[in-house]
Design a protein around this motif. Structure first.
Motif, short mmCIF file in Angstrom:
data_model
loop_
_atom_site.label_atom_id
_atom_site.label_comp_id
_atom_site.label_asym_id
_atom_site.label_seq_id
_atom_site.Cartn_x
_atom_site.Cartn_y
_atom_site.Cartn_z
N ALA A 107 7.05 -8.04 -4.86
CA ALA A 107 7.19 -7.40 -3.55
C ALA A 107 8.22 -8.12 -2.69
CB ALA A 107 5.84 -7.35 -2.84
N LEU A 108 8.22 -9.45 -2.74
CA LEU A 108 9.18 -10.23 -1.95
C LEU A 108 10.61 -9.99 -2.45
CD1 LEU A 108 7.12 -13.52 -1.62
CD2 LEU A 108 7.81 -12.01 0.26
N GLU A 109 10.77 -9.86 -3.74
CA GLU A 109 12.09 -9.53 -4.28
C GLU A 109 12.56 -8.18 -3.77
OE1 GLU A 109 11.76 -9.74 -8.48
OE2 GLU A 109 11.72 -11.94 -8.56
N ALA A 110 11.65 -7.23 -3.73
CA ALA A 110 11.99 -5.90 -3.21
C ALA A 110 12.37 -5.98 -1.74
CB ALA A 110 10.83 -4.94 -3.41
N LEU A 111 11.67 -6.81 -0.98
CA LEU A 111 12.01 -7.00 0.43
C LEU A 111 13.38 -7.65 0.58
CD1 LEU A 111 8.73 -8.14 2.23
CD2 LEU A 111 10.13 -6.14 2.77
N GLY A 112 13.69 -8.58 -0.32
CA GLY A 112 15.01 -9.20 -0.29
C GLY A 112 16.12 -8.19 -0.50
N VAL A 113 15.89 -7.24 -1.39
CA VAL A 113 16.88 -6.17 -1.62
C VAL A 113 17.01 -5.31 -0.38
CG1 VAL A 113 17.36 -4.10 -2.97
CG2 VAL A 113 16.52 -6.16 -4.12
N ARG A 114 15.88 -4.99 0.25
CA ARG A 114 15.92 -4.16 1.45
C ARG A 114 16.66 -4.87 2.59
NH1 ARG A 114 12.60 0.20 1.04
NH2 ARG A 114 12.34 0.50 3.29
N LEU A 115 16.46 -6.19 2.70
CA LEU A 115 17.17 -6.95 3.73
C LEU A 115 18.67 -6.95 3.46
CD1 LEU A 115 17.14 -8.86 6.19
CD2 LEU A 115 16.92 -10.77 4.57
N ALA A 116 19.05 -7.16 2.20
CA ALA A 116 20.47 -7.18 1.85
C ALA A 116 21.13 -5.83 2.14
CB ALA A 116 20.64 -7.56 0.38
N GLU A 117 20.45 -4.75 1.80
CA GLU A 117 21.00 -3.41 2.06
C GLU A 117 21.12 -3.16 3.56
OE1 GLU A 117 19.20 -1.23 -1.97
OE2 GLU A 117 18.24 -0.94 -0.02
N PHE A 118 20.12 -3.59 4.30
CA PHE A 118 20.14 -3.41 5.75
C PHE A 118 21.29 -4.19 6.39
CE2 PHE A 118 18.74 -5.41 9.80
CZ PHE A 118 18.88 -4.30 10.61
N LEU A 119 21.48 -5.45 5.99
CA LEU A 119 22.55 -6.26 6.58
C LEU A 119 23.92 -5.73 6.18
CD1 LEU A 119 21.06 -9.87 6.22
CD2 LEU A 119 21.09 -8.38 8.23
N ALA A 120 24.02 -5.15 5.00
CA ALA A 120 25.29 -4.52 4.60
C ALA A 120 25.59 -3.33 5.52
CB ALA A 120 25.20 -4.05 3.14
N GLU A 121 24.56 -2.61 5.90
CA GLU A 121 24.73 -1.50 6.85
C GLU A 121 25.16 -2.02 8.22
OE1 GLU A 121 22.01 2.08 8.83
OE2 GLU A 121 21.26 0.92 7.13
N ALA A 225 21.26 -15.54 4.46
CA ALA A 225 20.12 -14.79 4.98
C ALA A 225 19.25 -14.37 3.80
CB ALA A 225 20.60 -13.58 5.76
N TRP A 226 17.94 -14.53 3.92
CA TRP A 226 17.11 -14.33 2.73
C TRP A 226 15.70 -13.88 3.05
CZ3 TRP A 226 14.42 -18.99 -0.01
CH2 TRP A 226 13.71 -19.76 0.93
N VAL A 227 15.01 -13.48 1.98
CA VAL A 227 13.56 -13.34 1.94
C VAL A 227 13.11 -14.28 0.83
CG1 VAL A 227 11.62 -11.85 1.38
CG2 VAL A 227 13.50 -10.96 2.76
N PRO A 228 12.35 -15.33 1.14
CA PRO A 228 11.93 -16.28 0.10
C PRO A 228 11.11 -15.59 -0.98
CG PRO A 228 10.70 -16.64 2.12
CD PRO A 228 11.80 -15.68 2.46
N SER A 229 11.22 -16.09 -2.20
CA SER A 229 10.52 -15.46 -3.32
C SER A 229 9.07 -15.89 -3.44
CB SER A 229 11.24 -15.80 -4.63
OG SER A 229 11.28 -17.22 -4.82
N SER A 230 8.67 -16.93 -2.68
CA SER A 230 7.30 -17.42 -2.74
C SER A 230 7.04 -18.33 -1.55
CB SER A 230 7.04 -18.19 -4.04
OG SER A 230 7.84 -19.37 -4.07
N PHE A 231 5.78 -18.67 -1.36
CA PHE A 231 5.43 -19.62 -0.30
C PHE A 231 6.01 -20.99 -0.61
CE2 PHE A 231 2.90 -22.25 2.47
CZ PHE A 231 2.57 -21.43 3.54
N GLU A 232 6.01 -21.36 -1.91
CA GLU A 232 6.55 -22.65 -2.31
C GLU A 232 8.05 -22.74 -2.04
OE1 GLU A 232 2.74 -21.98 -4.02
OE2 GLU A 232 4.55 -20.76 -4.12
N ALA A 233 8.76 -21.64 -2.28
CA ALA A 233 10.20 -21.64 -2.01
C ALA A 233 10.48 -21.82 -0.53
CB ALA A 233 10.82 -20.32 -2.50
N LEU A 234 9.62 -21.24 0.30
CA LEU A 234 9.77 -21.39 1.75
C LEU A 234 9.50 -22.83 2.17
CD1 LEU A 234 10.26 -19.95 4.46
CD2 LEU A 234 7.81 -19.45 4.53
N GLU A 235 8.46 -23.42 1.61
CA GLU A 235 8.13 -24.81 1.94
C GLU A 235 9.22 -25.77 1.48
OE1 GLU A 235 4.22 -26.24 3.27
OE2 GLU A 235 3.99 -26.15 1.10
N SER A 236 9.84 -25.50 0.35
CA SER A 236 10.89 -26.39 -0.15
C SER A 236 12.08 -26.44 0.80
CB SER A 236 11.35 -25.95 -1.54
OG SER A 236 12.00 -24.69 -1.48
#
Length: 281
Positions: A107-121, A225-236
């Motif tokens: 789901a987070l990967e899908a959100l990352g794609v949606r963010l990238a498409e939105f910022l491209a717009e 600009a990103w959507v982290p793939s996990s809680f651990e990725a965000l903490e890192s």
């Protein structure tokens, strides 16, 4: 409150999408059921009605057993459906919570794609802004700048929606207080963040969630600009943002305690004044 970006991200996860469809169907069936007497009450009602009729002069039914049993079976079927649907809905709700933890990465990967498409717009509109940083500046610059400012202002709602979906997806994966700390530190928005390199107004928008057009333009032009793939990725990201204090120098000789021997005091020297005490018996 419904969030279209949250719903769309999870719709891309097959197991979750199936579970949600099943849950909606069963909840609708459960809501459609009407209250009905239980099997014992239904059987008792048939028997009481026959007795009442017999008192009033009617013949007591020869098939009272069959009628009472039929009423019991019909009521038992309705009661069983109530129980089955209640347990199924409860079970699927728990299962959905489990899936939202185990399938969160997709789901987070899908959100990352949606963010990238939105910022491209967003980037397609930014040039028309002519670097204006307020509505007044956009009006002064003229041309397409005022309309660009309006369009980007309207787009802020979509950014909030994506970030809210991101927060809702990450929340079951770790400590809520820690997640809020990471969000207010800015790691929620940009990977590899170094706050010293961010203008004060941009940093305020980033860490407070009070987005404005200048921040949207900044984010659209930021490669991380990103959507982290996990809680651990965000903490890192929080660990990576700590200042580098260097590596301890282990080349110095380790300290070792120094032993000092304290000599025994010398024996006292005779002075001639000593005498042997006289003992009385």
């Amino acid at each position: 409150m419904s969030n279209p970006d949250y719903d769309a991200a999870w719709a891309s996860v097959p197991n979750v999408a199936h579970c949600e469809r099943q849950l909606r169907t069963l909840e609708a069936r459960k809501s459609a059921l009407t209250d009905a007497p239980g099997p014992n009450e239904a059987r008792r009602a048939v028997i009481n009605e026959a007795i009442k009729a017999a008192r009033e002069g009617a013949e007591f039914p020869d098939d009272i057993g069959a009628k009472a049993a039929a009423a019991y079976r019909d009521a038992l079927e309705v009661e069983s459906e109530h129980i089955a649907l209640h347990e199924a809905v409860t079970s699927l709700r728990y299962h959905l919570e489990h899936l939202r933890e185990t399938e969160a990465e997709t789901a987070l990967e899908a959100l990352g794609v949606r963010l990238a498409e939105f910022l491209a717009e967003v980037r397609t509109v930014v040039p028309d802004l002519k670097d204006a940083r307020s509505a007044e500046e956009a009006i002064q610059k003229g041309g397409k700048a005022p309309d660009a400012w309006k369009s980007l202002t309207a787009m802020l709602g979509r950014l909030r929606s994506i970030r809210d979906a991101q927060y809702r997806t990450l929340r079951p994966l770790g400590d809520g207080k820690r997640l809020r700390e990471l969000r207010t530190a800015g790691h929620f928005e940009v990977a590899g963040l170094r706050t010293d390199d961010v203008p004060a107004d941009i940093l305020h928008a980033m860490t407070s969630g009070l987005y404005d057009v200048p921040y949207l333009v900044y984010l659209a032009n930021h490669s991380d600009a990103w959507v982290p793939s996990s809680f651990e990725a965000l903490e890192s990201e929080d660990v990576a943002s700590l200042p580098d204090v260097g590596v301890p120098d282990d080349s110095l000789d380790k300290w070792e305690p120094c032993e000092h021997i304290i000599p025994e005091p010398p024996a006292p020297k005779p002075t001639g004044a000593e005498r042997t005490p006289e003992l009385s018996y």
